[in-house]
Design a protein around this motif. Structure first.
Motif, PDB file in Angstrom:
ATOM      1  N   VAL A  53       0.886  -1.175   0.000  1.00  0.00           N
ATOM      2  CA  VAL A  53       0.000   0.000   0.000  1.00  0.00           C
ATOM      3  C   VAL A  53       0.922   1.221   0.000  1.00  0.00           C
ATOM      4  CG1 VAL A  53      -1.793   1.254   1.223  1.00  0.00           C
ATOM      5  CG2 VAL A  53      -1.814  -1.251   1.211  1.00  0.00           C
ATOM      6  N   THR A  54       0.905   1.953  -1.107  1.00  0.00           N
ATOM      7  CA  THR A  54       1.813   3.090  -1.307  1.00  0.00           C
ATOM      8  C   THR A  54       1.018   4.383  -1.337  1.00  0.00           C
ATOM      9  OG1 THR A  54       3.209   1.635  -2.660  1.00  0.00           O
ATOM     10  CG2 THR A  54       3.653   3.995  -2.768  1.00  0.00           C
ATOM     11  N   ASP A  55       1.517   5.404  -0.622  1.00  0.00           N
ATOM     12  CA  ASP A  55       0.834   6.714  -0.619  1.00  0.00           C
ATOM     13  C   ASP A  55       1.869   7.807  -0.811  1.00  0.00           C
ATOM     14  OD1 ASP A  55       1.924   7.616   1.950  1.00  0.00           O
ATOM     15  OD2 ASP A  55       0.619   6.119   2.867  1.00  0.00           O
ATOM     16  N   ASN A  56       1.363   9.041  -0.929  1.00  0.00           N
ATOM     17  CA  ASN A  56       2.230  10.215  -1.096  1.00  0.00           C
ATOM     18  C   ASN A  56       2.141  11.135   0.109  1.00  0.00           C
ATOM     19  OD1 ASN A  56      -0.388  10.992  -1.465  1.00  0.00           O
ATOM     20  ND2 ASN A  56       0.028  12.419  -3.158  1.00  0.00           N
ATOM     21  N   GLY A  57       1.961  10.510   1.312  1.00  0.00           N
ATOM     22  CA  GLY A  57       1.762  11.283   2.532  1.00  0.00           C
ATOM     23  C   GLY A  57       3.055  11.782   3.135  1.00  0.00           C
ATOM     24  N   ILE A  58       3.032  11.939   4.450  1.00  0.00           N
ATOM     25  CA  ILE A  58       4.161  12.569   5.155  1.00  0.00           C
ATOM     26  C   ILE A  58       5.317  11.587   5.327  1.00  0.00           C
ATOM     27  CG2 ILE A  58       2.634  14.171   6.349  1.00  0.00           C
ATOM     28  CD1 ILE A  58       2.833  12.402   8.822  1.00  0.00           C
TER      29      ILE A  58
END
Length: 534
Positions: free
Chosen positions: A446-451
């Protein structure tokens, strides 16, 4: 050990190995057979020599001596007939006798070349024959034919005496030759008897050697091996207290039996230790099951008993705030708000702890589940948060696996809500769920562009109640990723934070193609037990 050492010193052959016994036995047998074979060869050579002497010399010489005598008799017969009748036909035996005499003498010279006595006898016969031929035979044969020869009548008495001398010399010659032949025959008979005895002895020795080899192998190899095999079978059958006999057989078999006995003792000790350890583990497992049951009951009871007074505290604080709002100052309102917030947070913590403790213990069932459908239901459940945050969620085609559907929903929901919660303030969340098949497992991420998560906190985030931010910045109790770790590991997989991620966060986890059989059995046992209710 001292007695055994003394015995081996007195009987050093007890230290011999099977190879040494076989080597000694084979060498001894070869030496005996070589001696007997040499004797047999010598006897055969002697028999061949005597046979050659009798067949090639003695018998032919005797035959030729008899032939020589016959040739002389033919000459005498022919001369006498010619002398009495004057007919030339009577000279034919005489002339043939001369030819036969010449041939017989030639062969006798060859046959008797190395026998001085026989040669002297031959010379004596020939001398007598020459005297008779010179005195009687040749003069009579030279007389004119047609009438009786007067000389034959005049020399009849003398001729008879001389021919008797020939007969006597021939008899002596034949007697000597017969004696030599008899001597050779007797020697051959003796050699044949000796040969028979020697070959009989060889056969007896071979039989004895075979019997000794058989008995030696039986006593020294097969019997000790049978005893060892019987002992080993009894031990392998479960009688670990039965000792392995190591007192018979060659040194290497005794050493093997001693090694097996040592192994038996070690196994017996290990089995005793294993039995004790297994009994201890069984006792501890029983205590652990009892403790888990008590803890589970306590969790339900504690959650019920704690939540009820907390609800009362929160309700009465809120009632107090509403009823006496105009009579209390701002500080009192603040205190009441703190009490209500604390009670609500305590209720949330209790519910989260209860949910964490229930993972893998209750309400667990395995089934073939389409993870794509699980993800769709999860996205429906968090649709409000997705809409408020403006998140964009994508995913690869997800497989169908045998898992617990409820726990998979909790896993995906926690990972997606975390990605939404810890989004960057300057951009909307972009979340992608990937799936890749390995040799015997599936790899998800699960990949995100968060902090993002700093590498030094990569392990800490999976510990329960471990927070990296204050509640004012990001609400929650810090139990979400701990719950994910417990779910993944319960299914036989692993979970980790990708430390090489430059921006945002990438949390990857694995799931096996098939759940472990022991896990399914344990799950069935758990689900078969009665579940206490709060």
């Amino acid at each position: 050990m001292a007695v055994r050492a003394t015995t081996e010193q007195q009987r050093p052959w007890r230290r011999w190995t099977t190879r040494q016994w076989l080597r000694t036995g084979v060498l001894t047998a070869l030496v005996v057979l070589l001696v007997l074979g040499s004797l047999g060869g010598w006897v055969l050579q002697q028999a061949s020599s005597e046979t050659s002497t009798m067949v090639d010399h003695s018998s032919p010489a005797l035959i030729e001596a008899v032939r020589l005598e016959g040739a002389l008799i033919n000459q005498e017969t022919g001369v006498r007939g010619y002398g009495l009748s004057g007919q030339t036909d009577f000279l034919k035996p005489y002339t043939e006798g001369l030819a036969d005499q010449k041939d017989a003498v030639a062969r006798l010279r060859v046959l008797l070349a190395h026998d001085r006595t026989a040669t002297a006898d031959l010379d004596q016969v020939l001398a007598r024959a020459e005297s008779w031929q010179a005195t009687v035979a040749r003069p009579v044969a030279a007389a004119p034919a047609g009438k009786a020869v007067p000389l034959a009548v005049l020399t009849a008495d003398r001729g008879k005496a001389e021919f008797d001398a020939i007969r006597t010399a021939a008899a002596v010659q034949q007697k000597h030759l017969q004696q030599e032949r008899d001597t050779a025959r007797a020697s051959l008979d003796r050699i044949d008897t000796l040969r028979s005895w020697i070959f009989t002895a060889i056969a007896v020795v071979i039989l004895l050697l075979a019997a000794l080899v058989f008995e030696g192998l039986r006593r020294g190899v097969t019997t000790p091996l049978e005893v060892l095999s019987e002992d080993v079978r009894r031990v392998s059958g479960g009688d670990f207290e039965h000792p392995v006999d190591a007192a018979t057989g060659p040194a290497d078999l005794r050493l093997l039996a001693a090694d097996v006995e040592g192994m038996r003792r070690r196994l017996a000790e290990e089995l005793v230790f294993a039995d004790r350890a297994r009994q201890l583990l069984d006792d501890q497992a029983a205590d652990l099951r009892r403790s888990n049951a008590e803890l589970e009951q306590f969790a339900y009871v504690a959650s019920h008993d704690l939540q009820e007074p907390l609800r009362k505290v929160a309700s009465f604080c809120q009632l107090l705030q509403r009823r006496y709002a105009d009579k209390l100052d701002e500080r009192a309102d603040q205190y009441i708000a703190f009490a209500v917030d604390g009670a609500n947070r305590m209720q949330t913590l209790i519910n989260d702890l209860l949910a964490f403790s229930r993972v893998g213990r209750v309400n667990t069932s395995y089934a073939a589940v389409d993870l794509g459908e699980i993800l769709d239901r999860t996205l429906d459940a968090v649709a409000l948060a997705v809409e408020e945050s403006g998140a964009e969620i994508t995913h690869d085609p997800l497989p169908t696996l045998t898992v617990d559907p409820t726990q998979m929903g909790m896993l995906l929901q926690n990972l997606i809500t975390n990605a939404i919660k810890f989004r960057a303030p300057d951009r909307p969340p972009r979340i992608h769920v990937s799936a890749e098949r390995g040799e015997d497992l599936w790899r998800f991420a699960v990949t995100d562009n968060g902090i993002g998560i700093s590498p030094e906190y990569a392990d800490r985030v999976f510990v329960i109640f471990q927070r990296l931010h204050t509640r004012d910045a990001y609400p929650g109790n810090g139990i979400g990723l701990a719950m994910c770790k417990k779910i993944v590991e319960y299914h036989g997989g692993t979970i980790e934070v990708d430390p090489d991620r430059a921006s945002g966060t990438r949390i990857s986890f694995t799931l096996p193609l098939e759940p472990p059989a022991s896990l399914v059995a344990a799950t069935a046992e758990l689900t078969g037990a009665a579940e206490p209710q709060p």
